[in-house]
Design a protein around this motif. Sequence first.
Motif, PDB file in Angstrom:
ATOM      1  N   ASP A   2       0.817  -1.216   0.000  1.00  0.00           N
ATOM      2  CA  ASP A   2       0.000   0.000   0.000  1.00  0.00           C
ATOM      3  C   ASP A   2       0.847   1.260   0.000  1.00  0.00           C
ATOM      4  O   ASP A   2       0.470   2.268  -0.594  1.00  0.00           O
ATOM      5  CB  ASP A   2      -0.938   0.005   1.211  1.00  0.00           C
ATOM      6  N   TRP A   3       2.000   1.199   0.669  1.00  0.00           N
ATOM      7  CA  TRP A   3       2.881   2.371   0.686  1.00  0.00           C
ATOM      8  C   TRP A   3       3.504   2.597  -0.685  1.00  0.00           C
ATOM      9  O   TRP A   3       3.727   3.740  -1.087  1.00  0.00           O
ATOM     10  CB  TRP A   3       3.939   2.227   1.777  1.00  0.00           C
ATOM     11  N   PHE A   5       1.957   1.859  -3.456  1.00  0.00           N
ATOM     12  CA  PHE A   5       0.839   2.477  -4.194  1.00  0.00           C
ATOM     13  C   PHE A   5       0.740   3.963  -3.890  1.00  0.00           C
ATOM     14  O   PHE A   5       0.492   4.770  -4.778  1.00  0.00           O
ATOM     15  CB  PHE A   5      -0.483   1.787  -3.850  1.00  0.00           C
ATOM     16  N   LEU A   6       0.940   4.310  -2.616  1.00  0.00           N
ATOM     17  CA  LEU A   6       0.853   5.717  -2.237  1.00  0.00           C
ATOM     18  C   LEU A   6       1.987   6.531  -2.858  1.00  0.00           C
ATOM     19  O   LEU A   6       1.773   7.653  -3.327  1.00  0.00           O
ATOM     20  CB  LEU A   6       0.860   5.861  -0.712  1.00  0.00           C
ATOM     21  N   SER A  49      -4.248   2.610  -2.345  1.00  0.00           N
ATOM     22  CA  SER A  49      -3.480   2.739  -1.105  1.00  0.00           C
ATOM     23  C   SER A  49      -4.376   3.020   0.093  1.00  0.00           C
ATOM     24  O   SER A  49      -4.078   2.590   1.204  1.00  0.00           O
ATOM     25  CB  SER A  49      -2.416   3.822  -1.241  1.00  0.00           C
ATOM     26  N   GLY A  58      -2.756   9.051   4.463  1.00  0.00           N
ATOM     27  CA  GLY A  58      -2.564   8.840   3.024  1.00  0.00           C
ATOM     28  C   GLY A  58      -2.759  10.105   2.212  1.00  0.00           C
ATOM     29  O   GLY A  58      -1.954  10.428   1.340  1.00  0.00           O
ATOM     30  N   TRP A  62       0.127  12.053   0.078  1.00  0.00           N
ATOM     31  CA  TRP A  62      -0.123  12.229  -1.354  1.00  0.00           C
ATOM     32  C   TRP A  62      -0.073  13.708  -1.738  1.00  0.00           C
ATOM     33  O   TRP A  62       0.566  14.088  -2.714  1.00  0.00           O
ATOM     34  CB  TRP A  62      -1.483  11.619  -1.693  1.00  0.00           C
TER      35      TRP A  62
END
Length: 104
Positions: A2-3, A5-6, A49, A58, A62
Amino acid sequence: MDWIFLLLAGCGEMSGVTSLGYYSNTKNKVALGAMIVSFVFSFTFLYLSLQTIPMSIGYSIWTGIGAAGGSLMNMWLFNESKSFKRFFFIFLIIISVIGLKFIG
């Protein structure tokens, strides 16, 4: 994952902001297409994410990547002002995002 993806979402945001700057200067259709693709990429990976990363963390990361990275890219590519004050406040954005990660 997920990180990652972020980070990809942040890079897409940075690319979108840079394409937006290029499009606003040139009105080039390729830049418009690159901007649309970059933002779709960015929002897709942000969505992925945020399935496990808390929204507050998040979104802050971002936004920080997009704001700081976009500013630095535009300073480099479009010869925007490179004053100490700009670098100082970009540094504050980065430090704030890191701080949110550690206290969140």
